[in-house]
Enzyme design. Structure first.
Site, PDB file in Angstrom:
ATOM      1  N   ASN A   1       0.861  -1.188   0.000  1.00 45.02           N
ATOM      2  CA  ASN A   1       0.000   0.000   0.000  1.00 45.02           C
ATOM      3  C   ASN A   1       0.896   1.236   0.000  1.00 45.02           C
ATOM      4  O   ASN A   1       1.508   1.553   1.006  1.00 45.02           O
ATOM      5  CB  ASN A   1      -0.900  -0.031   1.248  1.00 45.02           C
ATOM      6  CG  ASN A   1      -1.720   1.239   1.392  1.00 45.02           C
ATOM      7  OD1 ASN A   1      -1.872   2.002   0.445  1.00 45.02           O
ATOM      8  ND2 ASN A   1      -2.256   1.456   2.587  1.00 45.02           N
ATOM      9  N   TRP A   2       0.946   1.905  -1.138  1.00 46.98           N
ATOM     10  CA  TRP A   2       1.865   3.039  -1.276  1.00 46.98           C
ATOM     11  C   TRP A   2       1.301   4.328  -0.682  1.00 46.98           C
ATOM     12  O   TRP A   2       1.971   5.366  -0.700  1.00 46.98           O
ATOM     13  CB  TRP A   2       2.218   3.259  -2.761  1.00 46.98           C
ATOM     14  CG  TRP A   2       3.024   2.147  -3.359  1.00 46.98           C
ATOM     15  CD1 TRP A   2       3.463   1.007  -2.726  1.00 46.98           C
ATOM     16  CD2 TRP A   2       3.495   2.048  -4.704  1.00 46.98           C
ATOM     17  NE1 TRP A   2       4.166   0.216  -3.597  1.00 46.98           N
ATOM     18  CE2 TRP A   2       4.207   0.837  -4.824  1.00 46.98           C
ATOM     19  CE3 TRP A   2       3.387   2.871  -5.835  1.00 46.98           C
ATOM     20  CZ2 TRP A   2       4.797   0.422  -6.022  1.00 46.98           C
ATOM     21  CZ3 TRP A   2       3.975   2.465  -7.026  1.00 46.98           C
ATOM     22  CH2 TRP A   2       4.677   1.251  -7.108  1.00 46.98           C
ATOM     23  N   LYS A   3       0.067   4.290  -0.233  1.00 42.95           N
ATOM     24  CA  LYS A   3      -0.574   5.465   0.370  1.00 42.95           C
ATOM     25  C   LYS A   3      -0.373   6.702  -0.536  1.00 42.95           C
ATOM     26  O   LYS A   3      -0.374   6.562  -1.754  1.00 42.95           O
ATOM     27  CB  LYS A   3      -0.039   5.709   1.782  1.00 42.95           C
ATOM     28  CG  LYS A   3      -0.061   4.450   2.643  1.00 42.95           C
ATOM     29  CD  LYS A   3       0.099   4.731   4.098  1.00 42.95           C
ATOM     30  CE  LYS A   3       0.275   3.430   4.854  1.00 42.95           C
ATOM     31  NZ  LYS A   3       0.006   3.544   6.265  1.00 42.95           N
TER      32      LYS A   3
ATOM     33  N   HIS B   1      -9.612   1.036   4.980  1.00 47.35           N
ATOM     34  CA  HIS B   1      -8.331   1.211   5.686  1.00 47.35           C
ATOM     35  C   HIS B   1      -8.561   2.138   6.880  1.00 47.35           C
ATOM     36  O   HIS B   1      -9.359   3.080   6.793  1.00 47.35           O
ATOM     37  CB  HIS B   1      -7.298   1.809   4.726  1.00 47.35           C
ATOM     38  CG  HIS B   1      -5.905   1.780   5.268  1.00 47.35           C
ATOM     39  ND1 HIS B   1      -5.464   2.679   6.210  1.00 47.35           N
ATOM     40  CD2 HIS B   1      -4.862   0.938   5.029  1.00 47.35           C
ATOM     41  CE1 HIS B   1      -4.200   2.400   6.521  1.00 47.35           C
ATOM     42  NE2 HIS B   1      -3.814   1.343   5.816  1.00 47.35           N
TER      43      HIS B   1
ATOM     44  N   GLU C   1      -6.951   4.522   7.996  1.00 50.19           N
ATOM     45  CA  GLU C   1      -6.728   5.945   7.696  1.00 50.19           C
ATOM     46  C   GLU C   1      -7.973   6.547   7.046  1.00 50.19           C
ATOM     47  O   GLU C   1      -8.277   7.721   7.245  1.00 50.19           O
ATOM     48  CB  GLU C   1      -5.475   6.107   6.821  1.00 50.19           C
ATOM     49  CG  GLU C   1      -4.209   5.860   7.640  1.00 50.19           C
ATOM     50  CD  GLU C   1      -3.002   5.379   6.855  1.00 50.19           C
ATOM     51  OE1 GLU C   1      -3.008   5.445   5.615  1.00 50.19           O
ATOM     52  OE2 GLU C   1      -2.035   4.916   7.503  1.00 50.19           O
TER      53      GLU C   1
ATOM     54  N   GLU D   1      -5.677  -5.224  10.604  1.00 53.52           N
ATOM     55  CA  GLU D   1      -4.681  -4.189  10.838  1.00 53.52           C
ATOM     56  C   GLU D   1      -4.980  -3.486  12.156  1.00 53.52           C
ATOM     57  O   GLU D   1      -5.814  -2.551  12.190  1.00 53.52           O
ATOM     58  CB  GLU D   1      -4.713  -3.159   9.708  1.00 53.52           C
ATOM     59  CG  GLU D   1      -4.389  -3.732   8.351  1.00 53.52           C
ATOM     60  CD  GLU D   1      -3.771  -2.678   7.448  1.00 53.52           C
ATOM     61  OE1 GLU D   1      -2.640  -2.862   7.018  1.00 53.52           O
ATOM     62  OE2 GLU D   1      -4.417  -1.642   7.209  1.00 53.52           O
TER      63      GLU D   1
ATOM     64  N   GLY E   1       2.033   2.074  10.836  1.00 50.96           N
ATOM     65  CA  GLY E   1       2.971   3.191  10.698  1.00 50.96           C
ATOM     66  C   GLY E   1       3.643   3.589  11.996  1.00 50.96           C
ATOM     67  O   GLY E   1       4.249   4.660  12.077  1.00 50.96           O
TER      68      GLY E   1
ATOM     69  N   SER F   1       3.091  -2.305  10.432  1.00 43.59           N
ATOM     70  CA  SER F   1       4.552  -2.289  10.592  1.00 43.59           C
ATOM     71  C   SER F   1       5.216  -3.613  10.216  1.00 43.59           C
ATOM     72  O   SER F   1       6.177  -4.036  10.861  1.00 43.59           O
ATOM     73  CB  SER F   1       4.925  -1.864  12.019  1.00 43.59           C
ATOM     74  OG  SER F   1       4.448  -0.556  12.279  1.00 43.59           O
TER      75      SER F   1
ATOM     76  N   GLY G   1       2.677  -1.225   4.365  1.00 44.94           N
ATOM     77  CA  GLY G   1       2.707   0.192   4.019  1.00 44.94           C
ATOM     78  C   GLY G   1       4.128   0.655   3.788  1.00 44.94           C
ATOM     79  O   GLY G   1       4.729   0.436   2.728  1.00 44.94           O
ATOM     80  N   GLY G   2       4.717   1.263   4.815  1.00 42.77           N
ATOM     81  CA  GLY G   2       6.044   1.877   4.710  1.00 42.77           C
ATOM     82  C   GLY G   2       7.095   1.009   4.043  1.00 42.77           C
ATOM     83  O   GLY G   2       7.834   1.470   3.155  1.00 42.77           O
TER      84      GLY G   2
END
Ligand code: PEP
Length: 251
Positions: free
Chosen positions: A8-10, A94, A96, A166, A172, A212, A233-234
């Site tokens: 997930n590149w956000k 998600h 977010e 999640e 994150g 994470s 993600g990251g």
């Protein structure tokens, strides 16, 4: 079952950056046959990245979708548009989106329904906040998000859904759920799905973990019985770390 690894590149990477990254993935990523790899760039890069992925084994996902087919919904993108741009999957709900954009279980259910009607495969994200975990409410929250998110979805369509667990406190933050904590919730998700939709469907359901994930912790997480992949993600933004994640070995 193939495990599902989703990057997930956000809101990172311009069209050009995404294109170059996708080119490197196609050229360099070694994907073992028992896993499926999906990347989710931001909307503007989808069409370009789809062209790069072409006939490769890497699939494309969007990070969000609107619930209507078309219309006066400024700033929104429909499921049909995502299919047209080359997406096979879409991330829905998600944390977010729930936190920053007010997405409720009802909105999420409508998005899920629209995605399925267009032939997109939804990745439904669920998870508890730290406060909910500390109150001992994790499983109640998870059960509610599943029940409300999948309410009135046709039984025939449920097989196209994957669920991403999640924990909000792990996204994150560098804090990963322990493999045991994640397994407990994944097993609960599977048994909830079994009660609702039967053993066969629950057995085939891919329940992936997110929060994470990195190449140092994926092997242990993936060795748990009910963890069938990862939403990353990251660590998916860097080619070396994403490649290592994709090549994980269970430990
Ligand atoms: C995510 O974006 O879904 C996620 C889990 O992010 P991170 O891996 O950075 O925690």
């Amino acid at each position: 079952m193939q495990s599902l690894i989703v990057g997930n590149w956000k809101m990172f990477k311009t069209v050009r950056e995404a294109e170059l990254f996708a080119r490197r993935l196609v050229a360099e990523l070694e994907i073992p046959p028992d896993r499926e790899v999906v990347i989710a760039p931001a909307f503007p890069a989808l069409y370009t990245v789809a062209a790069v992925l072409g006939g490769s084994a890497i699939k494309l996902a969007a990070q969000n979708v609107h619930d209507q087919v078309q219309g006066a919904f400024t700033g929104e993108v429909s499921a049909g548009m995502l299919i047209d741009a080359g997406c096979k999957y879409v991330i829905i709900g998600h944390s977010e989106r729930r936190t920053f954009f007010g997405e409720t279980d009802d909105i999420i259910r409508r998005k899920l329904s629209a995605a399925l009607a267009s032939g997109l495969r939804p990745i439904l994200c669920i998870g508890e906040t730290l406060a909910e975990r500390e109150q001992g409410a994790t499983l109640t929250v998870i059960a509610g998000q599943i029940k409300e998110g999948l309410k009135n979805i046709n039984l025939g369509d449920i097989g196209s859904v994957s669920i991403a667990y999640e924990p909000v406190w792990a996204i994150g933050t560098g804090k990963t759920a322990t493999p045991e904590q994640a397994q407990e919730v994944h097993a609960f998700i599977r048994s909830t799905m079994k009660d609702a939709y039967g053993k066969e469907l629950a057995g085939k359901l891919r329940i992936i973990y997110g929060g994470s994930v990195n190449f140092g912790n994926i092997g242990k997480l993936m060795s748990e019985k009910d963890i069938n992949g990862a939403l990353v993600g990251g660590a998916s933004l860097d080619i070396e770390s994403f490649s290592e994640i994709v090549k994980y070995k269970e430990v």
